[in-house]
Design an enzyme around this catalytic site. Structure first.
Site, short mmCIF file in Angstrom:
data_model
loop_
_atom_site.label_atom_id
_atom_site.label_comp_id
_atom_site.label_asym_id
_atom_site.label_seq_id
_atom_site.Cartn_x
_atom_site.Cartn_y
_atom_site.Cartn_z
N LYS A 117 38.16 41.10 43.00
CA LYS A 117 38.91 41.47 41.81
C LYS A 117 37.94 42.11 40.81
CE LYS A 117 41.82 41.39 38.37
NZ LYS A 117 43.24 42.17 38.64
N GLY B 240 46.24 42.20 33.65
CA GLY B 240 45.22 42.25 32.32
C GLY B 240 43.92 41.92 32.78
N LEU B 241 43.54 42.19 33.75
CA LEU B 241 42.19 41.84 34.54
C LEU B 241 41.68 40.46 34.18
CD1 LEU B 241 40.15 45.13 33.04
CD2 LEU B 241 40.20 43.99 35.43
N CYS C 87 42.53 50.77 35.58
CA CYS C 87 43.08 49.71 35.12
C CYS C 87 44.32 50.05 34.07
CB CYS C 87 42.37 48.66 34.72
SG CYS C 87 43.57 47.00 34.17
N LYS D 148 37.63 53.84 42.24
CA LYS D 148 39.08 53.49 42.29
C LYS D 148 39.93 54.31 41.16
CE LYS D 148 42.78 51.17 43.90
NZ LYS D 148 42.81 49.71 43.93
N VAL E 295 45.58 54.98 45.82
CA VAL E 295 45.68 55.12 44.35
C VAL E 295 45.74 53.79 43.96
CG1 VAL E 295 47.00 57.41 44.27
CG2 VAL E 295 48.17 55.21 44.66
N ASN E 296 45.51 53.54 42.53
CA ASN E 296 45.81 52.45 42.01
C ASN E 296 47.34 52.72 41.56
OD1 ASN E 296 45.79 50.06 40.06
ND2 ASN E 296 43.62 50.71 39.43
N GLY F 36 53.66 49.07 45.94
CA GLY F 36 54.71 48.84 46.88
C GLY F 36 55.17 50.06 47.42
N GLY G 275 48.04 45.81 49.16
CA GLY G 275 48.29 45.38 47.80
C GLY G 275 49.50 44.50 47.79
#
Ligand code: DHB
Length: 310
Positions: free
Chosen positions: A43, A70-71, A129, A163, A191-192, A220, A270
């Site tokens: 993470k 939110g990390l 993020c 990333k 990609v993120n 997704g 993911g």
């Protein structure tokens, strides 16, 4: 064989978790480690532990997911300790450590901490993020990306990839690739999530997640054409020393195959991993192998990047 190689490290498989899924705690990372996954990425770690955004902050939808975590993370020292132990337990295996600072000074502090440790794997610097209120996605500020990479590579020469968020304009691919080609990056991970989408429940007339008025990163099935475009666009523009990790919309073996066909050397999962659990790795690997066998492909090199145009 689905063997692959990133930054000189060999992996028996080309499928692994995407950062954010199954990688928050030692328990989750153990599960990925014990699966057929190639390896794990942790993470995204910040300097200090974070609780993240208020819940609900992840929701599944028919074609994917929305999240605004939110990390939440245990802080860099926790993940360095975990990987250090894994390196001792499984010598010869390489791991990915994801880090993310809120500015260049924090990025450098994180890197210094990595440097002072016995970490021998690959650093993934997360520049994308979308979920911290008030903080922009770094990857959309091209000058900031250049500044950060200048500072990072002045300090750190071991394998490091980034990333990135999805881009949607060919000119943006040209511009960001020209910047990235100036640096000794090991890889680009595209990609993120598609940042700041909005999913709505018509019955309750409400949003699905609490933070930021319901806005969150979309993952997704929604993501696949965007992810493939980003993998392909970078494969065509980056110098060959910069490899591509493909992430986004992987539900079945064909999705993995398509990412590799577009140029990916590793594929991350993911939303499907979050929804299906650890068994997804064995299923996706079996499905990829079935496709390769049917096509007469023995290795990923037989088709990586070899997408045909019309
Ligand atoms: C989070 C989400 C991301 O997409 C990311 O790259 C890092 C962190 C999060 O909300 O925790």
């Amino acid at each position: 064989s689905t063997q692959t190689q990133i930054a000189g490290s060999v992996f028996a498989n080309c499928i692994m978790n995407a950062s954010g899924v199954y990688c928050h705690s030692a328990h989750e990372l153990d599960a990925v480690q014990q699966s057929t996954a190639a390896t794990f990425v942790t993470k995204s770690a910040t300097l200090a532990p974070r609780a993240g955004n208020p819940e609900p902050r992840y929701c599944t939808v028919p074609f994917g997911s929305i999240n605004s975590m939110g990390l939440p993370n245990h802080g860099l020292a926790y993940y360095l300790d975990y990987v250090s132990q894994a390196q001792r337990d499984f010598p010869g295996k390489s791991y990915f450590l994801s880090i993310t600072g809120f500015n260049v000074e924090e990025d450098l502090a994180l890197i210094r901490q990595v440097q002072a440790s016995d970490f021998a794997g690959i650093v993934e610097l997360n520049l994308s993020c979308p979920n911290v209120p008030g903080k922009p996605q770094t990857g959309y500020d091209f000058e900031a990306v250049a500044r950060i990479l200048e500072a990072v590579f002045a300090l750190y020469q071991a394998p490091l990839g980034i990333k990135l968020p999805p881009y949607f304009d060919l000119i943006h691919f040209d511009e960001i690739a020209a910047i990235l080609n100036r640096f000794p990056l090991a890889y680009v991970n595209s990609v993120n999530s598609i940042g700041n989408g909005l999913c709505v429940d018509a019955a309750s007339e409400a949003v699905l997640i609490k933070p930021k008025g319901g806005f969150g990163g979309i993952g997704g099935v929604y993501l696949k054409p965007t992810a493939l475009a980003n993998v392909r666009a970078f494969y065509e523009r980056l110098k060959p020393e910069i490899q591509i990790i493909g992430t986004g919309g992987v539900v079945n073996g064909s999705d993995v195959f398509e990412h590799i066909l577009c140029g990916a050397s590793m594929v991350q999962v993911g939303t499907t991993l979050q929804e299906e659990g650890i068994g997804a790795f064995a299923r996706l690997t079996r499905e990829l192998k079935e496709i390769m066998a049917a096509k007469g492909y023995q290795t990923l090199d037989d088709f990586r990047g070899r997408l045909k145009t019309l």
